[in-house]
Design a protein around this motif. Structure first.
Motif, PDB file in Angstrom:
ATOM      1  N   GLU A  99      43.459 -14.475  31.130  1.00 34.94           N
ATOM      2  CA  GLU A  99      42.841 -15.640  30.488  1.00 34.94           C
ATOM      3  C   GLU A  99      43.670 -16.894  30.759  1.00 34.94           C
ATOM      4  OE1 GLU A  99      39.888 -17.466  29.012  1.00 34.94           O
ATOM      5  OE2 GLU A  99      39.784 -15.310  28.663  1.00 34.94           O
ATOM      6  N   GLU A 100      44.983 -16.754  30.703  1.00 34.85           N
ATOM      7  CA  GLU A 100      45.878 -17.885  30.982  1.00 34.85           C
ATOM      8  C   GLU A 100      45.740 -18.347  32.434  1.00 34.85           C
ATOM      9  OE1 GLU A 100      48.528 -20.934  30.864  1.00 34.85           O
ATOM     10  OE2 GLU A 100      47.619 -19.901  29.167  1.00 34.85           O
ATOM     11  N   ALA A 101      45.593 -17.403  33.364  1.00 33.81           N
ATOM     12  CA  ALA A 101      45.405 -17.773  34.773  1.00 33.81           C
ATOM     13  C   ALA A 101      44.122 -18.580  34.937  1.00 33.81           C
ATOM     14  CB  ALA A 101      45.374 -16.522  35.649  1.00 33.81           C
ATOM     15  N   LEU A 102      43.055 -18.181  34.256  1.00 30.87           N
ATOM     16  CA  LEU A 102      41.811 -18.948  34.322  1.00 30.87           C
ATOM     17  C   LEU A 102      42.002 -20.351  33.750  1.00 30.87           C
ATOM     18  CD1 LEU A 102      39.105 -16.293  33.335  1.00 30.87           C
ATOM     19  CD2 LEU A 102      39.624 -17.205  35.614  1.00 30.87           C
ATOM     20  N   THR A 103      42.745 -20.449  32.671  1.00 30.05           N
ATOM     21  CA  THR A 103      43.020 -21.752  32.056  1.00 30.05           C
ATOM     22  C   THR A 103      43.821 -22.639  33.013  1.00 30.05           C
ATOM     23  OG1 THR A 103      42.943 -20.811  29.841  1.00 30.05           O
ATOM     24  CG2 THR A 103      44.122 -22.901  30.087  1.00 30.05           C
ATOM     25  N   ARG A 104      44.823 -22.058  33.673  1.00 33.41           N
ATOM     26  CA  ARG A 104      45.642 -22.831  34.620  1.00 33.41           C
ATOM     27  C   ARG A 104      44.838 -23.255  35.844  1.00 33.41           C
ATOM     28  NH1 ARG A 104      49.260 -18.610  33.980  1.00 33.41           N
ATOM     29  NH2 ARG A 104      49.067 -18.157  36.192  1.00 33.41           N
ATOM     30  N   ALA A 105      43.854 -22.444  36.240  1.00 37.00           N
ATOM     31  CA  ALA A 105      43.045 -22.760  37.429  1.00 37.00           C
ATOM     32  C   ALA A 105      42.007 -23.840  37.152  1.00 37.00           C
ATOM     33  CB  ALA A 105      42.358 -21.496  37.936  1.00 37.00           C
ATOM     34  N   ARG A 106      41.613 -24.000  35.902  1.00 33.54           N
ATOM     35  CA  ARG A 106      40.525 -24.926  35.558  1.00 33.54           C
ATOM     36  C   ARG A 106      40.723 -26.340  36.116  1.00 33.54           C
ATOM     37  NH1 ARG A 106      36.327 -24.744  32.453  1.00 33.54           N
ATOM     38  NH2 ARG A 106      36.986 -22.846  31.402  1.00 33.54           N
ATOM     39  N   PRO A 107      41.887 -26.994  35.941  1.00 34.48           N
ATOM     40  CA  PRO A 107      42.023 -28.353  36.495  1.00 34.48           C
ATOM     41  C   PRO A 107      41.861 -28.397  38.009  1.00 34.48           C
ATOM     42  CG  PRO A 107      43.776 -27.901  34.916  1.00 34.48           C
ATOM     43  CD  PRO A 107      43.067 -26.610  35.152  1.00 34.48           C
ATOM     44  N   ALA A 108      42.328 -27.376  38.710  1.00 30.48           N
ATOM     45  CA  ALA A 108      42.183 -27.339  40.164  1.00 30.48           C
ATOM     46  C   ALA A 108      40.710 -27.215  40.539  1.00 30.48           C
ATOM     47  CB  ALA A 108      42.986 -26.185  40.755  1.00 30.48           C
ATOM     48  N   ILE A 109      39.970 -26.397  39.810  1.00 31.57           N
ATOM     49  CA  ILE A 109      38.540 -26.224  40.072  1.00 31.57           C
ATOM     50  C   ILE A 109      37.803 -27.534  39.785  1.00 31.57           C
ATOM     51  CG2 ILE A 109      36.451 -25.023  39.333  1.00 31.57           C
ATOM     52  CD1 ILE A 109      38.354 -22.671  38.574  1.00 31.57           C
ATOM     53  N   GLU A 110      38.139 -28.174  38.677  1.00 28.81           N
ATOM     54  CA  GLU A 110      37.481 -29.433  38.322  1.00 28.81           C
ATOM     55  C   GLU A 110      37.772 -30.517  39.352  1.00 28.81           C
ATOM     56  OE1 GLU A 110      38.792 -30.080  34.297  1.00 28.81           O
ATOM     57  OE2 GLU A 110      37.359 -28.601  33.504  1.00 28.81           O
ATOM     58  N   GLU A 111      39.013 -30.603  39.833  1.00 29.51           N
ATOM     59  CA  GLU A 111      39.362 -31.588  40.855  1.00 29.51           C
ATOM     60  C   GLU A 111      38.626 -31.284  42.163  1.00 29.51           C
ATOM     61  OE1 GLU A 111      43.116 -32.983  43.611  1.00 29.51           O
ATOM     62  OE2 GLU A 111      43.532 -31.845  41.793  1.00 29.51           O
ATOM     63  N   PHE A 112      38.562 -30.010  42.514  1.00 29.50           N
ATOM     64  CA  PHE A 112      37.863 -29.593  43.723  1.00 29.50           C
ATOM     65  C   PHE A 112      36.387 -29.995  43.640  1.00 29.50           C
ATOM     66  CE2 PHE A 112      35.925 -26.500  46.601  1.00 29.50           C
ATOM     67  CZ  PHE A 112      36.764 -26.611  47.706  1.00 29.50           C
ATOM     68  N   ASN A 113      35.744 -29.696  42.515  1.00 29.12           N
ATOM     69  CA  ASN A 113      34.342 -30.067  42.327  1.00 29.12           C
ATOM     70  C   ASN A 113      34.163 -31.575  42.343  1.00 29.12           C
ATOM     71  OD1 ASN A 113      33.295 -27.484  42.276  1.00 29.12           O
ATOM     72  ND2 ASN A 113      33.427 -27.293  40.065  1.00 29.12           N
ATOM     73  N   ALA A 114      35.093 -32.315  41.775  1.00 31.03           N
ATOM     74  CA  ALA A 114      35.004 -33.777  41.781  1.00 31.03           C
ATOM     75  C   ALA A 114      35.036 -34.312  43.216  1.00 31.03           C
ATOM     76  CB  ALA A 114      36.138 -34.384  40.954  1.00 31.03           C
TER      77      ALA A 114
END
Length: 140
Positions: A99-114
């Motif tokens: 769950e923590e790994a998913l939380t840490r990945a979220r900003p990278a995913i959001e930046e990638f999508n942006a």
């Protein structure tokens, strides 16, 4: 020069490769996981999956998923519990570290999508998500 519609398959392959490499770099830097592992963790988070079901959900061979699950379990991101009805099967569960790994990945995913929105525009991004989703589900 070839007509754009004749090159679509090639362009999709090339784009998928470049996007996967870029996304893997971001996810590895942010959370220590690849995008394939990220997809598996999101699926496992939904709960109650066996390795066979995870393979089906990811569209991969069961042998490939078995190896990935072993790596995720070794890293402490998922655990395997006996299936309540199938004696040879295991049920996968996301751990707190997963769950923590998913939380840490979220900003990278959001930046990638942006960045993708910046290239495609809002409407183009939504249309691309819809269209590629249909292709991924075999709806063509």
């Amino acid at each position: 020069m070839a007509e754009p519609d004749q090159r679509l398959f090639f362009l999709l392959q090339q784009a998928a490769h470049r996007l996967r490499v870029a996304a893997d770099r971001r996810c590895l830097a942010a959370a220590g996981i690849t995008t394939a592992q990220l997809g598996a963790l999101f699926a496992v988070r939904e709960g109650g999956l066996t390795q066979r079901e995870l393979a089906e959900r990811l569209g991969q061979r069961e042998s490939a998923v078995t190896a990935m699950v072993a790596r995720l379990a070794e890293a402490g991101l998922v655990d395997r519990r006996p299936h309540p009805r199938e004696h040879r099967a295991v049920v996968l569960r996301l751990t707190a570290a997963g769950e923590e790994a998913l939380t840490r990945a979220r900003p990278a995913i959001e930046e990638f999508n942006a960045r993708l929105v910046a290239v495609l525009g809002e409407a183009g991004f939504r249309d691309t998500v819809e269209g590629v989703g249909k292709l991924a589900r075999g709806e063509w």
